[in-house]
Enzyme design. Structure first.
Site, PDB file in Angstrom:
ATOM      1  N   TYR A   1       0.856  -1.197   0.000  1.00  0.00           N
ATOM      2  CA  TYR A   1       0.000   0.000   0.000  1.00  0.00           C
ATOM      3  C   TYR A   1       0.880   1.231   0.000  1.00  0.00           C
ATOM      4  O   TYR A   1       1.812   1.336   0.794  1.00  0.00           O
ATOM      5  CB  TYR A   1      -0.893   0.022   1.242  1.00  0.00           C
ATOM      6  CG  TYR A   1      -2.353  -0.126   0.885  1.00  0.00           C
ATOM      7  CD1 TYR A   1      -2.993   0.862   0.147  1.00  0.00           C
ATOM      8  CD2 TYR A   1      -3.082  -1.247   1.272  1.00  0.00           C
ATOM      9  CE1 TYR A   1      -4.321   0.724  -0.213  1.00  0.00           C
ATOM     10  CE2 TYR A   1      -4.407  -1.392   0.914  1.00  0.00           C
ATOM     11  CZ  TYR A   1      -5.038  -0.397   0.164  1.00  0.00           C
ATOM     12  OH  TYR A   1      -6.336  -0.533  -0.185  1.00  0.00           O
TER      13      TYR A   1
ATOM     14  N   GLU B   1      -0.540   4.755  -0.509  1.00  0.00           N
ATOM     15  CA  GLU B   1      -1.393   5.938  -0.741  1.00  0.00           C
ATOM     16  C   GLU B   1      -0.571   7.203  -0.600  1.00  0.00           C
ATOM     17  O   GLU B   1       0.234   7.333   0.324  1.00  0.00           O
ATOM     18  CB  GLU B   1      -2.538   5.968   0.272  1.00  0.00           C
ATOM     19  CG  GLU B   1      -3.649   5.013  -0.075  1.00  0.00           C
ATOM     20  CD  GLU B   1      -4.810   5.094   0.915  1.00  0.00           C
ATOM     21  OE1 GLU B   1      -4.768   5.937   1.838  1.00  0.00           O
ATOM     22  OE2 GLU B   1      -5.749   4.310   0.758  1.00  0.00           O
TER      23      GLU B   1
ATOM     24  N   ASP C   1      -6.347  13.264 -25.412  1.00  0.00           N
ATOM     25  CA  ASP C   1      -6.320  11.875 -24.931  1.00  0.00           C
ATOM     26  C   ASP C   1      -5.595  11.041 -25.985  1.00  0.00           C
ATOM     27  O   ASP C   1      -6.138  10.768 -27.049  1.00  0.00           O
ATOM     28  CB  ASP C   1      -7.764  11.387 -24.730  1.00  0.00           C
ATOM     29  CG  ASP C   1      -7.829   9.941 -24.256  1.00  0.00           C
ATOM     30  OD1 ASP C   1      -6.794   9.246 -24.280  1.00  0.00           O
ATOM     31  OD2 ASP C   1      -8.937   9.508 -23.874  1.00  0.00           O
TER      32      ASP C   1
ATOM     33  N   THR D   1      -3.380   5.895 -21.964  1.00  0.00           N
ATOM     34  CA  THR D   1      -3.207   4.580 -21.365  1.00  0.00           C
ATOM     35  C   THR D   1      -1.730   4.229 -21.518  1.00  0.00           C
ATOM     36  O   THR D   1      -0.995   4.898 -22.244  1.00  0.00           O
ATOM     37  CB  THR D   1      -4.011   3.478 -22.093  1.00  0.00           C
ATOM     38  OG1 THR D   1      -3.499   3.343 -23.425  1.00  0.00           O
ATOM     39  CG2 THR D   1      -5.495   3.815 -22.141  1.00  0.00           C
TER      40      THR D   1
ATOM     41  N   LYS E   1      -1.480   0.357 -24.822  1.00  0.00           N
ATOM     42  CA  LYS E   1      -1.800   0.203 -26.242  1.00  0.00           C
ATOM     43  C   LYS E   1      -0.486   0.298 -27.029  1.00  0.00           C
ATOM     44  O   LYS E   1       0.367  -0.557 -26.858  1.00  0.00           O
ATOM     45  CB  LYS E   1      -2.873   1.214 -26.626  1.00  0.00           C
ATOM     46  CG  LYS E   1      -4.170   0.959 -25.818  1.00  0.00           C
ATOM     47  CD  LYS E   1      -5.319   1.896 -26.111  1.00  0.00           C
ATOM     48  CE  LYS E   1      -6.486   1.599 -25.179  1.00  0.00           C
ATOM     49  NZ  LYS E   1      -7.616   2.540 -25.356  1.00  0.00           N
TER      50      LYS E   1
ATOM     51  N   ARG F   1      -1.454  -2.666 -18.284  1.00  0.00           N
ATOM     52  CA  ARG F   1      -2.726  -1.952 -18.366  1.00  0.00           C
ATOM     53  C   ARG F   1      -2.724  -0.835 -17.328  1.00  0.00           C
ATOM     54  O   ARG F   1      -2.511  -1.091 -16.148  1.00  0.00           O
ATOM     55  CB  ARG F   1      -3.905  -2.877 -18.051  1.00  0.00           C
ATOM     56  CG  ARG F   1      -3.895  -4.210 -18.772  1.00  0.00           C
ATOM     57  CD  ARG F   1      -5.245  -4.862 -18.712  1.00  0.00           C
ATOM     58  NE  ARG F   1      -6.119  -4.130 -19.595  1.00  0.00           N
ATOM     59  CZ  ARG F   1      -6.092  -4.226 -20.926  1.00  0.00           C
ATOM     60  NH1 ARG F   1      -5.269  -5.038 -21.516  1.00  0.00           N
ATOM     61  NH2 ARG F   1      -6.911  -3.515 -21.654  1.00  0.00           N
TER      62      ARG F   1
HETATM   63  C1  LIG Z   1      -8.661   2.889 -24.494  1.00  0.00           C
HETATM   64  C2  LIG Z   1      -9.049   4.299 -24.324  1.00  0.00           C
HETATM   65  C3  LIG Z   1      -9.411   4.818 -23.070  1.00  0.00           C
HETATM   66  C4  LIG Z   1      -9.687   3.948 -21.886  1.00  0.00           C
HETATM   67  O1  LIG Z   1      -8.689   3.173 -21.412  1.00  0.00           O
HETATM   68  P1  LIG Z   1      -9.038   2.009 -20.352  1.00  0.00           P
HETATM   69  O2  LIG Z   1      -7.705   1.688 -19.799  1.00  0.00           O
HETATM   70  O3  LIG Z   1      -9.675   0.915 -21.117  1.00  0.00           O
HETATM   71  O4  LIG Z   1      -9.952   2.584 -19.335  1.00  0.00           O
HETATM   72  C5  LIG Z   1      -9.631   6.169 -22.964  1.00  0.00           C
HETATM   73  N1  LIG Z   1      -9.528   6.983 -24.029  1.00  0.00           N
HETATM   74  C6  LIG Z   1      -9.224   6.520 -25.255  1.00  0.00           C
HETATM   75  C7  LIG Z   1      -9.128   7.471 -26.395  1.00  0.00           C
HETATM   76  C8  LIG Z   1      -8.992   5.163 -25.441  1.00  0.00           C
HETATM   77  O5  LIG Z   1      -8.730   4.706 -26.664  1.00  0.00           O
END
Ligand SMILES: *Cc1c(COP(=O)(O)O)cnc(C)c1O
Length: 426
Positions: free
Chosen positions: A61, A63, A207, A233, A236, A242
């Site tokens: 933990y 925090e 994003d 993220t 990807k 993740r």
């Molecule tokens: C994949 C994605 C997310 C969310 O990611 P998670 O880890 O699945 O919550 C947010 N924004 C965009 C543009 C994405 O492609």
């Protein structure tokens, strides 16, 4: 050929302790190793990333933030989080990074919590134009707790129309403007988004969940210097565990983001995942990652070109990144039917809405393909052309009703040959 029934990592302990869970994981390992992964949001992490994520840090933990924790015994957690932060800052060229969001969605929620009040207006790319659920979709908290308006791609070019973005922003005066998406394959005019946000006094959030690895490698334009805040993220194209991350330049914005992530939204950070983020970010800083990212974009272009030469319709007529969206309406197929047919031969894609899609979300009129995962396995232009041909043969067969067991079997053998030649490291 190696023994696929035995996962190489931690196999014996888990198998003996819990054969039911082990069975499912072992089967998943075989599925991953024997199929062609074209899901654009997926990738294969290195053994080092996986080892960090499976480490003793899962017990801890922590925090708070490095140096300011609510628990004792955090020296090692501090070291690993500081490493992740320093590497994220170096990789993306920003002054501040929060590496604690559990996911991309949590990263976005962190930004909303930092800057918005319930009922505030947000503006993002429409889902059917390639936007993401967390950008204001009515089924997500972003659309339930905020007033959400969206912009769309131009019906003809299928590109984002900055004049439309400006018009809507000037009329609606959103508090937050979001750029980025999950199924938009083209570059975005980050600088113009910022100018529009400044004109209406909005926060501009980019994003880059999908393209983060390409941005890090310099093969896709970076929004970091234009956006007030950039979310991503880590799993990807960035090829880490993740998770999520929030990047910013301004100290006051960073202070708000930190407070929003913890204690606003989350409690204990997933320290094993933070450690794996540090490892993945370290990998992305190496020259080999640049080569990888370049190959990812080249391979996506090869695949999209092949599909379009074969008569399929590629949304926006191509790609600038790792993904392509295929409109199946000209072939009178649904995304659902295509996804199922391709799964039968061992190619994994996801059904995806296309611009102007009238089909239900679980059916859709398109599929999305991506090159990040198979490029990690080492596949190049020849293999992606071959994959394109297998997709064309399969979809062409179901379209004309001429698909039979023999053809299916021969395409499947092509898939097995490819996956056998490019094994996974675990
Ligand atoms: C994949 C994605 C997310 C969310 O990611 P998670 O880890 O699945 O919550 C947010 N924004 C965009 C543009 C994405 O492609």
């Amino acid at each position: 050929m190696d023994d696929l029934s035995l996962p190489k990592i931690n196999s014996l302990d888990l198998q003996q302790a819990d054969s039911e869970a082990w069975d499912a994981i072992a089967a998943e390992r075989i599925r991953q190793s024997r199929s062609i992964e074209l899901i654009a949001s997926e990738n294969f992490v290195s053994r080092a990333v996986m080892e960090a994520q499976g480490s003793v840090l899962t017990n801890k933990y922590a925090e708070g933030y490095p140096g300011v924790r609510y628990y004792g015994g955090c020296a090692n957690a501090d070291a690993v989080e500081n490493l992740a932060i320093a590497r994220a800052k170096a990789l993306f060229g920003c002054a501040h990074a929060n590496v604690q969001p559990h996911s991309g969605s949590q990263a976005n929620q962190g930004v909303y919590l930092a800057f918005l009040e319930p009922g505030d207006k947000i503006m993002g790319l429409d889902l059917r134009s390639g936007g993401h659920l967390t950008h204001g979709s009515s089924v997500s908290v972003s659309g339930k707790w905020f007033q959400s308006i969206s912009y769309e791609v131009d019906a003809r070019s299928q590109l984002i129309d900055m004049d439309q973005v400006r018009r809507i922003a000037l009329k609606e005066r959103p508090r937050l403007i979001i750029a980025g998406g999950s199924a938009y394959s083209r570059q975005m005019d980050w600088a113009e988004f910022r100018r529009i946000a400044d004109r209406v006094g909005a926060i501009f959030m980019a994003d880059i969940a999908h393209v983060a690895g390409l941005v890090a490698a310099g093969v896709f334009p970076s929004p970091v210097e234009h956006a007030h805040v950039t979310t991503t993220t880590t799993h990807k194209t960035l090829r880490g565990p993740r998770g999520g991350m929030i990047l910013s330049a301004d100290a006051e914005i960073a202070r708000r983001i930190d407070a929003a992530v913890f204690p606003g939204l989350q409690s204990g950070p997933l320290m094993h995942v933070v450690a794996a983020k540090a490892v993945a970010l370290g990998e992305a800083l190496k020259p080999a990652f640049r080569t990888y990212a370049r190959a990812v974009v080249d391979n996506a272009r090869v695949l999209c070109d092949r599909l379009s030469q074969g008569g399929l319709s590629v949304v926006s007529a191509g790609t600038d990144c790792h993904l392509g969206v295929i409109d199946l309406r000209p072939w009178e197929l649904t995304g659902k039917a295509a996804e199922t047919a391709l799964e039968q031969i061992g190619i994994t894609v996801n059904k995806n809405a296309v611009p102007g899609d009238g089909a239900r979300p679980l059916v859709t009129s398109g599929i999305r393909v991506g090159s990040a995962a198979c490029t990690t396995r080492g596949m190049g232009a020849d293999e992606f052309r071959e994959i394109g041909d297998m997709i064309l043969a399969t979809l062409g067969g179901i379209r004309s009703g001429t698909m039979n067991a023999r053809t299916l079997k021969s395409i499947h053998e092509g898939v097995s040959d490819l996956t056998g030649r490019f094994p996974l490291p675990y």
